[in-house]
Design a protein around this motif. Structure first.
Motif, short mmCIF file in Angstrom:
data_model
loop_
_atom_site.label_atom_id
_atom_site.label_comp_id
_atom_site.label_asym_id
_atom_site.label_seq_id
_atom_site.Cartn_x
_atom_site.Cartn_y
_atom_site.Cartn_z
N ALA A 201 3.56 -12.40 3.94
CA ALA A 201 2.40 -11.63 4.39
C ALA A 201 2.34 -10.37 3.54
N LEU A 202 1.20 -10.13 2.93
CA LEU A 202 1.05 -8.98 2.04
C LEU A 202 0.15 -7.94 2.69
N GLY A 203 0.70 -6.72 2.88
CA GLY A 203 -0.10 -5.62 3.37
C GLY A 203 -0.96 -5.08 2.25
N LEU A 204 -2.25 -5.39 2.28
CA LEU A 204 -3.12 -5.16 1.13
C LEU A 204 -4.20 -4.11 1.35
N VAL B 30 0.83 -1.21 0.00
CA VAL B 30 0.00 0.00 0.00
C VAL B 30 0.86 1.25 0.00
N ALA B 31 1.80 1.34 0.93
CA ALA B 31 2.62 2.54 1.09
C ALA B 31 3.97 2.35 0.39
N GLY B 32 4.51 3.44 -0.11
CA GLY B 32 5.85 3.39 -0.68
C GLY B 32 5.88 2.83 -2.10
N ASP B 33 7.03 2.34 -2.47
CA ASP B 33 7.30 1.91 -3.84
C ASP B 33 7.05 0.41 -4.00
N ARG B 34 5.88 0.06 -4.52
CA ARG B 34 5.56 -1.37 -4.69
C ARG B 34 6.51 -2.05 -5.67
N ASP B 35 6.94 -1.30 -6.68
CA ASP B 35 7.84 -1.90 -7.67
C ASP B 35 9.17 -2.30 -7.03
N ALA B 36 9.64 -1.49 -6.08
CA ALA B 36 10.88 -1.83 -5.38
C ALA B 36 10.70 -3.09 -4.54
N THR B 37 9.54 -3.23 -3.93
CA THR B 37 9.25 -4.43 -3.15
C THR B 37 9.23 -5.66 -4.05
N VAL B 38 8.57 -5.54 -5.18
CA VAL B 38 8.53 -6.65 -6.13
C VAL B 38 9.93 -6.98 -6.64
N TYR B 39 10.73 -5.97 -6.91
CA TYR B 39 12.10 -6.19 -7.38
C TYR B 39 12.89 -7.01 -6.36
N ASN B 40 12.74 -6.69 -5.08
CA ASN B 40 13.46 -7.44 -4.05
C ASN B 40 13.14 -8.93 -4.13
N GLU C 126 -7.33 -8.71 -6.40
CA GLU C 126 -6.56 -8.25 -7.56
C GLU C 126 -5.13 -7.89 -7.17
N ARG C 127 -4.96 -7.30 -5.99
CA ARG C 127 -3.62 -6.94 -5.53
C ARG C 127 -2.78 -8.19 -5.28
N VAL C 128 -3.39 -9.22 -4.72
CA VAL C 128 -2.67 -10.47 -4.52
C VAL C 128 -2.27 -11.08 -5.86
N GLN D 31 3.96 -11.09 -10.69
CA GLN D 31 5.21 -10.38 -10.89
C GLN D 31 6.44 -11.15 -10.38
N VAL D 32 6.21 -12.13 -9.51
CA VAL D 32 7.35 -12.75 -8.83
C VAL D 32 7.57 -14.17 -9.35
N PRO D 33 8.82 -14.64 -9.34
CA PRO D 33 9.16 -15.94 -9.92
C PRO D 33 8.96 -17.09 -8.95
N VAL D 34 7.78 -17.14 -8.33
CA VAL D 34 7.47 -18.22 -7.40
C VAL D 34 6.13 -18.80 -7.80
N GLU D 35 6.08 -20.11 -8.04
CA GLU D 35 4.83 -20.72 -8.49
C GLU D 35 3.77 -20.65 -7.40
N SER D 36 4.16 -20.90 -6.18
CA SER D 36 3.22 -20.77 -5.06
C SER D 36 3.99 -20.70 -3.75
N PHE D 37 3.44 -19.93 -2.82
CA PHE D 37 4.00 -19.86 -1.49
C PHE D 37 3.26 -20.86 -0.61
N GLU D 38 3.91 -21.28 0.47
CA GLU D 38 3.22 -22.20 1.37
C GLU D 38 1.96 -21.53 1.93
N THR D 39 2.14 -20.29 2.39
CA THR D 39 1.00 -19.52 2.91
C THR D 39 1.15 -18.07 2.45
N THR D 40 0.05 -17.48 2.03
CA THR D 40 0.02 -16.04 1.81
C THR D 40 -0.94 -15.45 2.83
N TYR D 41 -0.39 -14.62 3.71
CA TYR D 41 -1.21 -13.93 4.70
C TYR D 41 -1.74 -12.65 4.07
N LEU D 42 -3.04 -12.49 4.05
CA LEU D 42 -3.67 -11.26 3.57
C LEU D 42 -3.94 -10.39 4.79
#
Length: 333
Positions: free
Chosen positions: A266-269, A245-255, A285-287, A293-304
């Protein structure tokens, strides 16, 4: 297949009735509050608040239910401000917003108090097994950052002491499914270059004190690349919390693209500081956008979750956001 879990970082707003009641009661008992000795009437009021906050989360359909932290007047500084070896200084700003708290000055050894554990025991009694219990604590780096050290005399030693203190608190907790460690200072006042390992060592000390899933929740922006990599590799967390939500989402995705991630995230949505209530479809939609955008097929858990604690919102808006998070898990699936 990724498990979707709706939850929050806790620290809910007090119900309006409780604000008035507690303001009146505390006005007659200021001397006792600094030691955590709140008196019977205040304790009973907080018990009612806790019950209401737990029921709000159950009614909303959250997958993890927290105690609510209604007693945390000093926000994530709370575990120190009620400690017998901490003197509370003047009122200071809470990061860069309009929130304020008492400045905790550590003047003696930080030994576990059992304060948070007692609140969690009370929450577990209210829950009565209707949902998994989630514990919330400040992360050691943020708690040390918010405090002043008048006892240990060395920055590294102080951080380690805060971590040991929090680990001792965790060891007294009742059974809990998840532990959220709130670490906004990792973004707001990150460790100096080449000292990142101190922060990750401190977090790992706390994480190793529980068998629960540990979420290190960061917010108010994107993490520095090097610090992000240290957190993923060395902090001992099951999930890293990322603010979308806050700051540069693209930078977060890049990391995540560049340095990988913890097995869960855990995604702050939803915005913990804005009264606009997000639609479940928007949250979903945000999830989906993030995962595309990320190179992971699935995470064990995604916390919304909310990006920040919800204390800043009116109670009705906070509960509406809880329901939106819970509903979003069904929309995604």
């Amino acid at each position: 297949m990724t498990e979707r879990v709706a939850t929050t970082p806790g620290l809910f707003p007090l119900p309006d009735w409780a604000k008035d009641t507690l303001s009146d009661l505390k006005g007659h008992q200021k001397g006792d509050l600094l030691s955590g000795d709140e008196g019977a009437e205040i304790t009973e009021t907080y018990d009612e608040v806790r019950g209401e906050l737990v029921e709000d989360q159950l009614d909303a359909g959250l997958d993890r239910v927290g105690e609510g932290q209604g007693r945390w007047d000093d926000m994530i500084a709370h575990p120190l401000t009620i400690h017998e070896h901490v003197e509370t200084g003047g009122i200071v700003r809470y990061y860069d917003n309009n929130n304020f708290y008492r400045d905790p000055r550590v003047v003696g050894e930080l030994t576990p108090s059992g304060d948070v554990a007692a609140d969690l025991e009370a929450a577990a009694d209210v829950l009565a097994g209707d949902a998994p219990l989630q514990a919330v604590l400040p992360g050691p780096y943020s708690l040390a950052d918010l405090a002043s050290d008048d006892y240990y005399g060395d920055e590294s030693e102080f951080l380690a002491a805060v971590a040991e203190f929090l680990a001792g608190e965790v060891e007294a907790f009742p059974a809990h499914e998840t532990l959220f460690l709130l670490e906004p200072s990792l973004i707001e006042n990150p460790p100096a270059t080449d000292t990142e390992e101190r922060a990750t060592d401190a977090i790992r000390t706390v994480a190793e004190a529980t068998d629960a899933e540990v979420v290190v929740h960061t917010y108010w922006g994107a993490l520095d690349e090097k610090l992000y990599a240290h957190l993923v590799d060395e902090a001992g967390a099951d999930a890293l919390g990322l603010d979308l939500v806050a700051g540069d989402r693209d930078a977060t995705v890049y990391n995540v693209q560049e340095y990988g991630s913890t097995d869960s995230l855990a995604l702050g949505l939803v915005d913990g500081q804005n009264t606009l209530v997000e639609e479940p479809a928007t949250i979903a939609e945000r999830v989906e956008w993030f995962e595309s955008q990320v190179p992971v097929e699935s995470f064990e858990t995604t916390y919304l979750t909310a990006n920040t604690e919800l204390f800043h919102l009116p109670s009705n808006k906070a509960t509406e956001k809880l329901a939106a998070l819970a509903a979003a898990t069904e929309v995604i699936d």
